[in-house]
Enzyme design. Structure first.
Site, PDB file in Angstrom:
ATOM      1  N   ARG A 225      52.085  -7.967 -49.659  1.00 32.28           N
ATOM      2  CA  ARG A 225      53.067  -8.564 -48.693  1.00 32.28           C
ATOM      3  C   ARG A 225      52.713  -8.198 -47.341  1.00 32.28           C
ATOM      4  O   ARG A 225      52.107  -7.050 -46.881  1.00 32.28           O
ATOM      5  CB  ARG A 225      54.337  -7.714 -49.094  1.00 32.28           C
ATOM      6  CG  ARG A 225      55.033  -8.274 -50.342  1.00 32.28           C
ATOM      7  CD  ARG A 225      55.550  -9.644 -50.163  1.00 32.28           C
ATOM      8  NE  ARG A 225      56.101 -10.224 -51.336  1.00 32.28           N
ATOM      9  CZ  ARG A 225      55.430 -11.064 -52.208  1.00 32.28           C
ATOM     10  NH1 ARG A 225      54.506 -11.205 -52.152  1.00 32.28           N
ATOM     11  NH2 ARG A 225      56.292 -11.175 -53.339  1.00 32.28           N
ATOM     12  N   HIS A 273      48.757 -17.597 -47.978  1.00 37.35           N
ATOM     13  CA  HIS A 273      49.690 -16.605 -49.242  1.00 37.35           C
ATOM     14  C   HIS A 273      49.321 -17.738 -50.610  1.00 37.35           C
ATOM     15  O   HIS A 273      50.156 -18.151 -50.998  1.00 37.35           O
ATOM     16  CB  HIS A 273      51.118 -16.902 -48.925  1.00 37.35           C
ATOM     17  CG  HIS A 273      51.877 -15.813 -49.740  1.00 37.35           C
ATOM     18  ND1 HIS A 273      52.856 -15.107 -49.567  1.00 37.35           N
ATOM     19  CD2 HIS A 273      51.588 -15.629 -51.166  1.00 37.35           C
ATOM     20  CE1 HIS A 273      53.446 -14.419 -50.592  1.00 37.35           C
ATOM     21  NE2 HIS A 273      52.684 -14.684 -51.514  1.00 37.35           N
TER      22      HIS A 273
END
Ligand code: OXD
Length: 310
Positions: A225, A273
């Site tokens: 993250r 991502h």
């Protein structure tokens, strides 16, 4: 239709058809109800980053299957206390994660990025051979994904360290556990791969103080993250040379804003991502299997400990 056979579904618009198809195939006897349609009696839901309204609209939910790896966004919602969260244990993600990380490691150690820059200038210039033993890899987080990645890297004969909150044993991997062994883990690693869940304990863990404990000319790979990383600290350490580069699949703000310095930094590689995308079919099979387990009064696989945050 009995409510246990109804699955409320919430997912981004672009993925709706794929999820509907995969879930209908894996659970042919169930009714799949796609948000914003609701099924207030539903006891099961499958969702990726649902909003509060979805949760409120389904007051009888007992199990919520998270359609991705990380549950941090979900756990930030005000959820009923007795709602069980179940994560996708692999869903085809572990192998993709390994591919991404192995690529990043190879690219860095074999200096392929430097050769690309040289090609752009028409420069034929071999670099000295680098020995793998000088590039021990530290995998932070040894869960379903991190444990797999560490094990696969070790199978290729690379020097791999692994750190996790509780002790783990993985063939070929030198493992470290808890805060007491964290510094030793960092000091033994030159390439750091972050695969930790995002919790209040791990937020900002990739900060200057910790990154300075890595071997010099460290390299950072973050596939967990964006909030694990203190972005200004990375820029400072690239400036001093203690960190020589980074490959980042996640950033604090996603999409990464146009004017962010990471985009144009010569030592940072960015991907949007995509290190491991959930494969709908594999995940749907897992959800169907878990619903069958629950129906037989067995605990589902991948149950999240909400207190712990993963
Ligand atoms: C995640 C995912 O959790 O993409 O980041 O699944």
């Amino acid at each position: 239709m009995p409510s246990k056979n109804t699955l409320a579904l919430y997912c981004p618009e672009a993925d709706q058809q794929s999820w509907l198809q995969a879930l209908s195939k894996a659970m042919p006897d169930s009714e799949i109800v796609l948000w914003p349609q609701t099924s207030p009696e539903a006891q099961f839901a499958a969702a990726w980053m649902p909003n509060d309204a979805f949760i409120q609209a389904h007051p009888h939910l007992r199990y919520l299957f998270n359609l991705g790896a990380g549950v941090d966004a979900l756990l930030r919602l005000p959820l009923p206390e007795d709602l069980h969260i179940v994560r996708i244990e692999d869903g085809g993600m572990a192998e993709q994660m390994f591919e991404y990380i192995y690529y990043a490691v190879l690219r860095h150690v074999r200096q392929f990025g430097e050769y690309e820059k040289n090609q752009a200038q028409g420069l034929w210039q071999p670099f000295n051979h680098r020995s793998w033993s000088d590039y021990p890899i530290g995998v932070l987080g040894l869960g379903a994904l991190g444990g797999y990645v560490a094990c696969e890297l070790a199978k290729r004969g690379l020097a791999v360290n692994g750190w996790s909150q509780s002790p783990k044993k993985i063939d070929g991997v030198k493992t470290f556990a808890a805060q007491t062994q964290f510094d030793e883990f960092l000091a033994s690693s030159r390439i750091l791969v972050c695969l930790l869940p995002l919790t209040t304990q791990t937020q900002g863990i990739l900060n200057k103080r910790n990154l300075l404990k890595l071997m010099p000319q460290a390299y950072l790979i973050n596939v967990a993250r964006g909030a694990h990383l203190v972005e200004e600290d990375l820029l400072d350490l690239l400036e001093t040379g203690h960190v020589s580069g980074a490959m980042l699949d996640v950033t604090k703000l996603e999409p990464l804003p146009q004017h962010h310095p990471f985009w144009r930094h010569p030592s940072i590689n960015i991907t949007p991502h995509v290190s491991a995308q959930t494969i709908c079919e594999a995940a749907a099979t897992q959800i169907a299997h878990n619903i069958a387990r629950i129906t037989e009064n067995l605990s589902p696989l991948g149950l999240v400990n909400r207190q712990r945050g993963y």
